[in-house]
Design a protein around this motif. Structure first.
Motif, short mmCIF file in Angstrom:
data_model
loop_
_atom_site.label_atom_id
_atom_site.label_comp_id
_atom_site.label_asym_id
_atom_site.label_seq_id
_atom_site.Cartn_x
_atom_site.Cartn_y
_atom_site.Cartn_z
N GLN A 47 0.14 72.00 22.42
CA GLN A 47 0.07 73.14 21.48
C GLN A 47 0.54 72.72 20.10
O GLN A 47 -0.01 73.13 19.08
CB GLN A 47 0.97 74.27 21.97
CG GLN A 47 0.37 75.05 23.10
CD GLN A 47 1.29 76.18 23.56
OE1 GLN A 47 2.27 76.51 22.90
NE2 GLN A 47 0.98 76.75 24.70
N LYS A 113 -3.27 76.94 23.39
CA LYS A 113 -2.94 77.68 22.17
C LYS A 113 -2.62 76.75 21.00
O LYS A 113 -2.41 75.56 21.19
CB LYS A 113 -1.71 78.54 22.45
CG LYS A 113 -1.87 79.58 23.53
CD LYS A 113 -0.61 80.45 23.58
CE LYS A 113 -0.78 81.67 24.44
NZ LYS A 113 -0.72 81.38 25.87
N SER A 212 10.54 85.93 26.38
CA SER A 212 10.07 84.54 26.26
C SER A 212 10.16 83.87 27.64
O SER A 212 11.21 83.40 28.04
CB SER A 212 10.95 83.80 25.25
OG SER A 212 10.80 82.40 25.38
N LYS A 224 13.94 72.44 24.86
CA LYS A 224 14.35 73.26 23.72
C LYS A 224 15.86 73.20 23.64
O LYS A 224 16.53 73.24 24.68
CB LYS A 224 13.90 74.72 23.93
CG LYS A 224 12.41 74.92 23.70
CD LYS A 224 11.94 76.28 24.18
CE LYS A 224 12.10 77.37 23.15
NZ LYS A 224 11.27 78.58 23.51
N1 BYC Z 1 1.91 80.98 18.21
O1 BYC Z 1 7.99 81.48 26.31
P1 BYC Z 1 7.68 81.21 24.88
C1 BYC Z 1 3.45 73.03 11.72
C2 BYC Z 1 3.25 81.24 23.12
S1 BYC Z 1 2.85 73.07 13.31
C3 BYC Z 1 1.13 80.81 19.31
O2 BYC Z 1 8.76 81.49 23.89
P2 BYC Z 1 7.93 78.35 24.40
C4 BYC Z 1 2.56 72.80 10.58
C5 BYC Z 1 3.87 80.15 23.95
O3 BYC Z 1 3.19 78.93 23.78
C6 BYC Z 1 3.94 74.24 14.10
N2 BYC Z 1 1.62 80.88 20.57
O4 BYC Z 1 7.15 79.69 24.75
C7 BYC Z 1 1.33 72.22 10.76
C8 BYC Z 1 3.77 80.73 25.33
O5 BYC Z 1 2.44 80.63 25.79
P3 BYC Z 1 2.01 79.79 27.13
C9 BYC Z 1 3.84 74.21 15.56
C10 BYC Z 1 2.95 81.10 20.68
O6 BYC Z 1 6.99 77.24 24.50
C11 BYC Z 1 0.45 72.12 9.69
C12 BYC Z 1 4.02 82.20 25.10
O7 BYC Z 1 3.68 82.44 23.74
N3 BYC Z 1 5.16 74.01 16.10
O8 BYC Z 1 4.56 73.25 11.61
O9 BYC Z 1 9.21 78.25 25.18
C13 BYC Z 1 0.81 72.63 8.44
C14 BYC Z 1 5.44 82.62 25.36
O10 BYC Z 1 6.38 82.01 24.44
C15 BYC Z 1 3.80 81.25 19.59
C16 BYC Z 1 5.35 73.79 17.40
O11 BYC Z 1 4.43 73.80 18.18
C17 BYC Z 1 3.23 81.20 18.29
N4 BYC Z 1 3.96 81.35 17.20
O12 BYC Z 1 8.36 78.55 22.86
C18 BYC Z 1 2.06 73.18 8.26
C19 BYC Z 1 6.78 73.49 17.80
N5 BYC Z 1 5.05 81.47 20.03
O13 BYC Z 1 1.96 78.35 26.70
C20 BYC Z 1 2.95 73.29 9.33
C21 BYC Z 1 6.92 73.15 19.26
C22 BYC Z 1 4.99 81.45 21.36
O14 BYC Z 1 3.09 80.02 28.14
N6 BYC Z 1 6.90 74.31 20.10
N7 BYC Z 1 3.74 81.24 21.76
O15 BYC Z 1 0.66 80.31 27.48
C23 BYC Z 1 7.97 75.09 20.35
O16 BYC Z 1 9.04 74.90 19.83
C24 BYC Z 1 7.79 76.20 21.37
O17 BYC Z 1 6.64 75.92 22.13
C25 BYC Z 1 7.69 77.63 20.72
C26 BYC Z 1 7.40 78.65 21.84
C27 BYC Z 1 9.02 77.98 20.06
C28 BYC Z 1 6.57 77.70 19.69
#
Ligand code: BYC
Length: 327
Positions: A47, A113, A212, A224
């Motif tokens: 993602q 996503k 979440s 996390k």
């Molecule tokens: N948008 O249980 P949760 C950048 C989904 S790139 C869409 O809290 P988790 C940049 C979540 O995936 C920034 N979906 O999940 C680039 C889950 O769905 P599934 C990207 C979202 O994983 C170019 C469901 O909702 N950063 O900075 O524990 C130009 C339940 O959520 C969102 C990252 O990817 C959202 N906002 O926590 C400029 C950082 N929020 O998969 C800038 C890495 C939640 O169960 N990721 N969902 O179907 C993370 O830190 C974590 O995955 C999250 C979500 C905090 C985003």
């Protein structure tokens, strides 16, 4: 007589995994890991990679219309960095056994996503600045703790990504500072972009902790390091003084310092909007996906050429080896 060592049992491996996490050491691709951990890690890294790649679109939209050569060079460099981030991240996912083609296929068929924030339009050049300031600012808040994430390749990729994000954030803030020192029309553009991006930036941190589903397990596995709400609060606390220095108003009448908590209070986030955007109903979801699909189709000849080149290389290597053995 040699004593044959018996292979470790599943429970030994599991204990070793838990102990490694407990000691705050990294899990590496060579290590045994539970299937749930692998799936969660692939989900998050994929993602994240998709977000970087789709995230090139909203700003890429302004490259041909940048107001000066300097701004164009900066924007080009930033968008190229995002492509690079996507590539490191896809490579990190591959160390977990994920197949890159499959990940791309899942993105373009809507089965995986990408961040909600990239489904909003970029209407003026001020949006480029506001994306740097708020979107990259939120990304830094979220990603700096991921440098200590338990999966080694992800945590290491994040170190370089965060350094580059920090340049992105500064270029955005510097652009906004310049615009705020310009004409009234430029100041209005900055305020308008801030109004549009503020709430979606808060949504980037994900749903509230009590809604979440993944947080508890991801915290236990030290994927996390902080919950969604903790990081959101950190972002608000960090950004309010920056808005004051810039001279823009954040569009939240409930935003106020709470001396007792030592944090800023802020208004209610529209979680229905986040759900709608995540499930494909945001203002630009269809456009972003159509563009990504088109880019994938346009790149088919490159993939075919690369595969053909690799095939020829293999053939030559086999022929050379056969010749050597025969000689
Ligand atoms: N948008 O249980 P949760 C950048 C989904 S790139 C869409 O809290 P988790 C940049 C979540 O995936 C920034 N979906 O999940 C680039 C889950 O769905 P599934 C990207 C979202 O994983 C170019 C469901 O909702 N950063 O900075 O524990 C130009 C339940 O959520 C969102 C990252 O990817 C959202 N906002 O926590 C400029 C950082 N929020 O998969 C800038 C890495 C939640 O169960 N990721 N969902 O179907 C993370 O830190 C974590 O995955 C999250 C979500 C905090 C985003």
């Amino acid at each position: 007589m040699t004593v044959m060592e018996s292979a470790p049992s599943e429970s030994d491996l599991e204990r070793h995994f838990e102990e490694t996490i407990g000691r705050d050491q990294r899990i590496e691709p060579r290590d045994w890991l539970p299937e749930g951990y692998r799936k969660t890690m692939i989900r998050q890294i994929a993602q994240h990679a998709h977000s970087e790649i789709i995230g090139m679109q909203p700003e890429g939209n302004w490259i041909t219309r940048a107001p000066s050569l300097r701004r164009k060079a900066i924007l080009l460099a930033k968008v190229q960095d995002e492509a690079g981030h996507g590539l490191y991240l896809y490579s990190a996912a591959e160390t977990l056994g994920a197949d890159r083609d499959e990940l791309t296929e899942k993105l373009i068929s809507g089965r995986q996503k990408y961040s909600s924030i990239f489904n909003y339009p970029t209407l003026t050049f001020a949006d480029v600045g506001v994306i740097g300031w708020l979107v990259d600012g939120a990304a830094i808040c979220n990603q700096v703790p991921l440098c200590r994430s338990s999966y080694g390749p992800y945590a290491r990729a994040m170190i370089r990504i965060c350094k580059e994000e920090s340049f992105h954030q500064r270029q955005g803030y510097e652009l906004l500072m310049t615009m705020m020192n310009g004409t009234q029309q430029q100041r209005d553009m900055v305020q308008d972009a801030t109004n549009r991006f503020w709430w979606p930036s808060l949504m980037m941190f994900g749903p509230p902790d009590d809604d979440s589903p993944n947080t508890a397990q991801s915290m236990a596995w030290k994927i996390k390091r902080h919950t969604n709400d903790e990081l959101r609060q950190r972002f608000v606390d960090m950004t309010v003084p920056q808005a004051e220095a810039l001279g823009v108003t954040l569009p939240d009448p409930d935003l106020a310092w709470n001396a007792e908590r030592g944090h800023y209070d802020f208004g209610r986030i529209d979680w229905a909007e986040l759900k709608q955007v995540i499930s494909g109903g945001g203002p630009c979801n269809a456009e972003r996906m159509a563009r990504r699909r088109q880019a994938h189709e346009d790149g088919a000849w490159v993939r075919e050429a690369a595969a053909e080149h690799a095939r020829k290389q293999r053939e030559r290597a086999v022929a050379a080896a056969t010749e050597e053995v025969g000689a």
